[in-house]
Design a protein around this motif. Structure first.
Motif, PDB file in Angstrom:
ATOM      1  N   THR A  67      -6.379  12.372 -28.866  1.00  0.00           N
ATOM      2  CA  THR A  67      -6.068  11.993 -27.494  1.00  0.00           C
ATOM      3  C   THR A  67      -4.573  11.749 -27.400  1.00  0.00           C
ATOM      4  O   THR A  67      -3.851  11.790 -28.408  1.00  0.00           O
TER       5      THR A  67
ATOM      6  N   TRP B  97     -18.131  13.608 -34.119  1.00  0.00           N
ATOM      7  CA  TRP B  97     -18.009  12.291 -33.530  1.00  0.00           C
ATOM      8  C   TRP B  97     -19.224  11.413 -33.793  1.00  0.00           C
ATOM      9  O   TRP B  97     -19.099  10.192 -33.911  1.00  0.00           O
TER      10      TRP B  97
ATOM     11  N   TRP C 256     -13.851   7.128 -26.445  1.00  0.00           N
ATOM     12  CA  TRP C 256     -15.275   6.979 -26.759  1.00  0.00           C
ATOM     13  C   TRP C 256     -16.156   7.483 -25.615  1.00  0.00           C
ATOM     14  O   TRP C 256     -17.163   8.141 -25.856  1.00  0.00           O
ATOM     15  N   ARG C 257     -15.754   7.160 -24.372  1.00  0.00           N
ATOM     16  CA  ARG C 257     -16.546   7.627 -23.230  1.00  0.00           C
ATOM     17  C   ARG C 257     -16.532   9.156 -23.159  1.00  0.00           C
ATOM     18  O   ARG C 257     -17.572   9.780 -22.896  1.00  0.00           O
ATOM     19  N   ALA C 258     -15.369   9.732 -23.404  1.00  0.00           N
ATOM     20  CA  ALA C 258     -15.268  11.198 -23.357  1.00  0.00           C
ATOM     21  C   ALA C 258     -16.141  11.848 -24.416  1.00  0.00           C
ATOM     22  O   ALA C 258     -16.695  12.938 -24.202  1.00  0.00           O
ATOM     23  N   GLN C 259     -16.305  11.173 -25.575  1.00  0.00           N
ATOM     24  CA  GLN C 259     -17.102  11.738 -26.669  1.00  0.00           C
ATOM     25  C   GLN C 259     -18.539  11.210 -26.671  1.00  0.00           C
ATOM     26  O   GLN C 259     -19.335  11.587 -27.539  1.00  0.00           O
ATOM     27  N   ASN C 260     -18.854  10.336 -25.701  1.00  0.00           N
ATOM     28  CA  ASN C 260     -20.212   9.795 -25.563  1.00  0.00           C
ATOM     29  C   ASN C 260     -20.683   9.092 -26.832  1.00  0.00           C
ATOM     30  O   ASN C 260     -21.791   9.311 -27.320  1.00  0.00           O
TER      31      ASN C 260
ATOM     32  N   SER D 273      -7.718   0.430 -24.040  1.00  0.00           N
ATOM     33  CA  SER D 273      -8.177   1.309 -22.958  1.00  0.00           C
ATOM     34  C   SER D 273      -8.158   2.768 -23.388  1.00  0.00           C
ATOM     35  O   SER D 273      -9.044   3.544 -23.023  1.00  0.00           O
TER      36      SER D 273
ATOM     37  N   ALA E 197     -20.506   5.090 -29.026  1.00  0.00           N
ATOM     38  CA  ALA E 197     -20.285   3.649 -28.883  1.00  0.00           C
ATOM     39  C   ALA E 197     -20.254   3.021 -30.270  1.00  0.00           C
ATOM     40  O   ALA E 197     -21.231   2.404 -30.719  1.00  0.00           O
TER      41      ALA E 197
ATOM     42  N   THR F 219      -8.661   3.883 -26.444  1.00  0.00           N
ATOM     43  CA  THR F 219      -9.816   4.071 -27.324  1.00  0.00           C
ATOM     44  C   THR F 219     -11.113   4.116 -26.529  1.00  0.00           C
ATOM     45  O   THR F 219     -11.987   4.960 -26.781  1.00  0.00           O
ATOM     46  N   GLN F 220     -11.240   3.225 -25.551  1.00  0.00           N
ATOM     47  CA  GLN F 220     -12.452   3.208 -24.723  1.00  0.00           C
ATOM     48  C   GLN F 220     -12.619   4.524 -23.974  1.00  0.00           C
ATOM     49  O   GLN F 220     -13.736   5.070 -23.881  1.00  0.00           O
ATOM     50  N   GLU F 221     -11.519   5.047 -23.432  1.00  0.00           N
ATOM     51  CA  GLU F 221     -11.587   6.331 -22.726  1.00  0.00           C
ATOM     52  C   GLU F 221     -12.006   7.449 -23.678  1.00  0.00           C
ATOM     53  O   GLU F 221     -12.795   8.340 -23.321  1.00  0.00           O
TER      54      GLU F 221
END
Length: 296
Positions: free
Chosen positions: A263, A182, A207-211, A201, A213, A203-205
């Motif tokens: 996902t 990632w 990215w947050r899960a994989q830390n 949303s 940006a 995609t944002q979730e």
């Protein structure tokens, strides 16, 4: 000619007597005689030969009688159909659709709805998930399809299936991702998404899960647009698994990690919570489940 004339002709033919036919039809004998005479004049042939015991069909009438009976049968069938339809649900139903119609099983569903409720008129409005959800909340749509997790308590969901997503890469960017992690993926440009697109949303979730940006390029609102931009080499995006694998097969895009799903999100039918017991919404839900459940 009129249906009542044909009805009188058939009754006289069956009874073989003007008086008996008049009693059956609740008419006077002169009225029956006048109707038969009017029909004979219109057809240009004599229909009955009179004799002391009653009447009998002429040869011409014997040929005409089956046609008269068929017309009366069709008339009765139409009346029965109309009576049956008078109790059928009727009116216009407005449905919001998203993405690819085949993914929604839109054709089979509307065919089922039409078969069950022939007097319903369907109007579809195509949009993106967030827009459809808002229109359902405002009750300008009777229901609609939504991809993702519904955040509103005043909107109810009917889950249909879970959609998996793959990361789609332009072929020219694939060599940069040899690291297959990632952190490497976050270093290439990603295609930005409209806030009303459920993919935003999702995609944002992710990215947050994989830390991570990633740097975003532009802002787009349709999966078809994302696909074209990935093919053009402008950036990376997540696409529905079936779509991604179909286009990866011809080499126009490359799938990260060989097409593994990174996902997933639920595909749902949404409608106003206030209409949970609305007969129209019940029809929509029942026919949707009939189409979706056998294969899900």
């Amino acid at each position: 000619m009129e249906l009542y004339q044909l009805r009188t002709f058939v009754a006289v033919a069956q009874q073989g007597h003007l008086t008996q036919a008049a009693e059956l039809l609740h008419l006077s004998q002169p009225a029956v005689t006048a109707q038969i005479k009017a029909l004979e004049e219109e057809l240009g042939v004599a229909l009955f030969e009179r004799y002391p015991g009653g009447v009998q069909l002429t040869e011409a009438a014997k040929d005409i009688l089956p046609e008269a009976e068929r017309i009366l049968a069709l008339s009765r069938g139409m009346q029965h159909k109309a009576k049956a339809l008078s109790g059928e649900p009727k009116g216009k139903v407005k449905i919001g659709t998203i993405g690819v119609p085949a993914r929604l099983k839109l054709g089979p569903w509307l065919a089922c709805l039409r078969s069950r409720y022939p007097l319903l008129t369907v109007q579809t409005t195509h949009g993106i998930s967030g827009g459809i959800l808002n229109e359902v909340r405002k009750k300008t749509l009777d229901g609609g399809f939504y991809l993702g997790r519904n955040p509103y308590q005043n909107v109810n969901n009917l889950p249909l299936t879970e959609i998996g997503f793959c990361v789609a890469l332009p072929p020219q960017l694939a060599p940069q991702l040899a690291g297959d992690d990632w952190d490497s993926l976050a270093k290439v440009p990603w295609l930005g998404l409209s806030q009303f697109n459920s993919l935003s949303s999702i995609t944002q979730e992710l990215w947050r899960a994989q830390n991570v940006a990633p740097r975003k390029f532009g802002e787009f609102d349709e999966e078809a647009t994302l696909l074209e931009l990935v093919k053009a080499g402008l950036g990376v995006a997540i696409l529905a698994e079936r779509t991604a694998k179909r286009f990866a097969a011809d080499g126009s895009i490359v799938l990260w990690r060989g097409g593994d799903c990174v996902t997933s999100a639920p595909l749902q039918f949404v409608y106003s919570a206030e209409r949970e017991n609305d007969p129209l919404v019940t029809m929509l839900r029942d026919t949707l489940l009939e189409v979706w459940q056998p294969s899900e």
